[in-house]
Design a protein around this motif. Structure first.
Motif, PDB file in Angstrom:
ATOM      1  N   PHE A 147       3.678  13.576 -14.330  1.00 16.93           N
ATOM      2  CA  PHE A 147       2.620  14.112 -15.185  1.00 16.93           C
ATOM      3  C   PHE A 147       2.652  15.640 -15.206  1.00 16.93           C
ATOM      4  O   PHE A 147       2.573  16.255 -16.273  1.00 16.93           O
ATOM      5  CB  PHE A 147       1.255  13.611 -14.704  1.00 16.93           C
ATOM      6  N   VAL A 148       2.770  16.252 -14.039  1.00 18.51           N
ATOM      7  CA  VAL A 148       2.791  17.717 -13.973  1.00 18.51           C
ATOM      8  C   VAL A 148       4.044  18.255 -14.657  1.00 18.51           C
ATOM      9  O   VAL A 148       3.976  19.237 -15.404  1.00 18.51           O
ATOM     10  CB  VAL A 148       2.691  18.210 -12.513  1.00 18.51           C
ATOM     11  N   ASN A 149       5.191  17.611 -14.426  1.00 13.71           N
ATOM     12  CA  ASN A 149       6.411  18.055 -15.099  1.00 13.71           C
ATOM     13  C   ASN A 149       6.290  17.937 -16.612  1.00 13.71           C
ATOM     14  O   ASN A 149       6.828  18.763 -17.347  1.00 13.71           O
ATOM     15  CB  ASN A 149       7.621  17.246 -14.626  1.00 13.71           C
ATOM     16  N   SER A 150       5.598  16.920 -17.087  1.00 14.80           N
ATOM     17  CA  SER A 150       5.498  16.682 -18.529  1.00 14.80           C
ATOM     18  C   SER A 150       4.508  17.610 -19.222  1.00 14.80           C
ATOM     19  O   SER A 150       4.754  18.039 -20.352  1.00 14.80           O
ATOM     20  CB  SER A 150       5.080  15.232 -18.792  1.00 14.80           C
ATOM     21  N   PHE A 151       3.399  17.905 -18.565  1.00 13.88           N
ATOM     22  CA  PHE A 151       2.312  18.579 -19.278  1.00 13.88           C
ATOM     23  C   PHE A 151       1.922  19.954 -18.732  1.00 13.88           C
ATOM     24  O   PHE A 151       0.993  20.565 -19.237  1.00 13.88           O
ATOM     25  CB  PHE A 151       1.071  17.679 -19.289  1.00 13.88           C
TER      26      PHE A 151
ATOM     27  N   LEU B 198       0.834  -1.210   0.000  1.00  8.59           N
ATOM     28  CA  LEU B 198       0.000   0.000   0.000  1.00  8.59           C
ATOM     29  C   LEU B 198       0.869   1.261   0.000  1.00  8.59           C
ATOM     30  O   LEU B 198       0.612   2.204  -0.761  1.00  8.59           O
ATOM     31  CB  LEU B 198      -0.940  -0.003   1.206  1.00  8.59           C
ATOM     32  N   VAL B 199       1.890   1.267   0.836  1.00  4.77           N
ATOM     33  CA  VAL B 199       2.785   2.432   0.903  1.00  4.77           C
ATOM     34  C   VAL B 199       3.495   2.630  -0.432  1.00  4.77           C
ATOM     35  O   VAL B 199       3.610   3.753  -0.933  1.00  4.77           O
ATOM     36  CB  VAL B 199       3.789   2.278   2.063  1.00  4.77           C
ATOM     37  N   LEU B 200       3.952   1.528  -1.033  1.00  3.58           N
ATOM     38  CA  LEU B 200       4.626   1.620  -2.335  1.00  3.58           C
ATOM     39  C   LEU B 200       3.676   2.133  -3.408  1.00  3.58           C
ATOM     40  O   LEU B 200       4.059   2.954  -4.242  1.00  3.58           O
ATOM     41  CB  LEU B 200       5.205   0.257  -2.721  1.00  3.58           C
ATOM     42  N   LEU B 201       2.430   1.684  -3.372  1.00  2.00           N
ATOM     43  CA  LEU B 201       1.430   2.172  -4.329  1.00  2.00           C
ATOM     44  C   LEU B 201       1.207   3.676  -4.174  1.00  2.00           C
ATOM     45  O   LEU B 201       1.139   4.412  -5.162  1.00  2.00           O
ATOM     46  CB  LEU B 201       0.114   1.407  -4.157  1.00  2.00           C
ATOM     47  N   ILE B 202       1.118   4.132  -2.941  1.00  2.00           N
ATOM     48  CA  ILE B 202       0.940   5.571  -2.691  1.00  2.00           C
ATOM     49  C   ILE B 202       2.152   6.350  -3.187  1.00  2.00           C
ATOM     50  O   ILE B 202       2.015   7.384  -3.860  1.00  2.00           O
ATOM     51  CB  ILE B 202       0.680   5.833  -1.192  1.00  2.00           C
ATOM     52  N   GLN B 203       3.349   5.857  -2.880  1.00  2.00           N
ATOM     53  CA  GLN B 203       4.566   6.547  -3.311  1.00  2.00           C
ATOM     54  C   GLN B 203       4.649   6.627  -4.833  1.00  2.00           C
ATOM     55  O   GLN B 203       4.959   7.690  -5.387  1.00  2.00           O
ATOM     56  CB  GLN B 203       5.794   5.816  -2.779  1.00  2.00           C
ATOM     57  N   LEU B 204       4.395   5.524  -5.505  1.00  2.00           N
ATOM     58  CA  LEU B 204       4.481   5.519  -6.959  1.00  2.00           C
ATOM     59  C   LEU B 204       3.376   6.363  -7.595  1.00  2.00           C
ATOM     60  O   LEU B 204       3.591   6.974  -8.653  1.00  2.00           O
ATOM     61  CB  LEU B 204       4.459   4.091  -7.488  1.00  2.00           C
ATOM     62  N   SER B 205       2.221   6.434  -6.953  1.00  2.00           N
ATOM     63  CA  SER B 205       1.153   7.305  -7.454  1.00  2.00           C
ATOM     64  C   SER B 205       1.562   8.783  -7.349  1.00  2.00           C
ATOM     65  O   SER B 205       1.336   9.562  -8.282  1.00  2.00           O
ATOM     66  CB  SER B 205      -0.137   7.076  -6.676  1.00  2.00           C
ATOM     67  N   LEU B 206       2.160   9.141  -6.223  1.00  2.00           N
ATOM     68  CA  LEU B 206       2.626  10.523  -6.060  1.00  2.00           C
ATOM     69  C   LEU B 206       3.740  10.849  -7.055  1.00  2.00           C
ATOM     70  O   LEU B 206       3.776  11.951  -7.623  1.00  2.00           O
ATOM     71  CB  LEU B 206       3.092  10.755  -4.628  1.00  2.00           C
ATOM     72  N   LEU B 207       4.649   9.891  -7.283  1.00  2.55           N
ATOM     73  CA  LEU B 207       5.708  10.103  -8.277  1.00  2.55           C
ATOM     74  C   LEU B 207       5.125  10.238  -9.683  1.00  2.55           C
ATOM     75  O   LEU B 207       5.588  11.061 -10.477  1.00  2.55           O
ATOM     76  CB  LEU B 207       6.711   8.956  -8.253  1.00  2.55           C
ATOM     77  N   SER B 208       4.114   9.437  -9.985  1.00  3.92           N
ATOM     78  CA  SER B 208       3.482   9.506 -11.310  1.00  3.92           C
ATOM     79  C   SER B 208       2.802  10.852 -11.524  1.00  3.92           C
ATOM     80  O   SER B 208       2.885  11.435 -12.613  1.00  3.92           O
ATOM     81  CB  SER B 208       2.462   8.381 -11.480  1.00  3.92           C
ATOM     82  N   PHE B 209       2.132  11.348 -10.490  1.00  5.07           N
ATOM     83  CA  PHE B 209       1.507  12.667 -10.601  1.00  5.07           C
ATOM     84  C   PHE B 209       2.567  13.747 -10.816  1.00  5.07           C
ATOM     85  O   PHE B 209       2.388  14.650 -11.639  1.00  5.07           O
ATOM     86  CB  PHE B 209       0.673  12.980  -9.360  1.00  5.07           C
TER      87      PHE B 209
END
Length: 162
Positions: free
Chosen positions: A23-27, A9-20
Motif C-alpha cells: 500500500f505504501v509503495n503504491s500510494f 496467526l503468524v501468517l496473517l500478521i506477515q501478510l498484513s505487514l506485506l499488504s501495508f
C-alpha cells in the motif's frame, strides 16, 4: 513447535505487514504535498519490513531443523530471501531518506534527479521480488516436516555428517 492455529496467526500478521508495505509503495507518491504524513508512512513501512525479517528469523529458529543444528540447510534454502530482505530494507531506507531530504521544504515542486529515479526503480523491482520470496517462504515454513523428526531430516543429517 509451531501449531496450525499459531501458524495461521503468524501468517496473517506477515501478510498484513506485506499488504501495508505494498500500500505504501503504491500510494505514497500521492502524498508528496504532505511531507509529515509521508515521513510517518515511510517510517512505518521500514519498521514493517524489519518486523517481517524478524518474524521470518524467529520462524526459522523455531524449526526442528535449526534446533538439531542443521543451520546450513536452512541458510541454503532461505538465503535468497534473507539477502533480498536486507537489500530491500536498505534500498527503502535510502530512498525514503533521499525523498524526504529533497521534498521536505519544497513540496510544490516535482523533484526527480537521475540518481533518485534509478534508486526508485531498484527499490520497486526489489519489492516485487521481496513480496514473491517472502510469501513463498512464509508458506513453506508451514510445512510440518520442518518441525518434527522425519526420515527426510535423518537422511539430510546423515549426508551432512559424511
Amino acid at each position: 513447535m509451531l501449531h496450525a492455529s499459531n501458524y495461521s496467526l503468524v501468517l496473517l500478521i506477515q501478510l498484513s505487514l506485506l499488504s501495508f508495505d505494498l500500500f505504501v509503495n503504491s500510494f505514497s507518491e500521492l502524498l508528496r504535498t504532505e511531507p509529515a504524513v509521508q515521513l510517518v508512512l515511510f517510517i512505518m513501512q521500514d519498521i514493517c519490513i524489519l518486523f517481517n525479517l524478524i518474524i521470518i528469523l524467529l520462524m526459522l529458529f523455531n524449526t526442528y531443523v535449526f534446533q538439531v543444528g542443521l543451520v546450513a540447510i536452512l541458510l541454503e534454502r532461505f538465503r535468497a530471501l534473507l539477502m533480498l530482505s536486507t537489500l530491500y530494507l536498505t534500498f527503502s531506507i535510502i530512498l525514503h531518506s533521499w525523498l524526504m531530504n529533497l521534498r521536505w521544504l519544497n513540496t510544490n515542486r516535482f523533484v526527480w534527479t537521475d540518481g533518485l529515479q534509478v534508486l526508485f526503480v531498484f527499490q520497486r523491482s526489489a519489492s516485487v521480488l521481496y513480496y514473491y520470496f517472502y510469501k513463498r517462504t512464509s508458506e513453506y515454513l508451514g510445512d510440518p516436516r520442518l518441525y518434527e523428526d522425519s526420515p527426510w531430516l535423518r537422511e539430510v543429517f546423515a549426508r551432512s555428517r559424511q
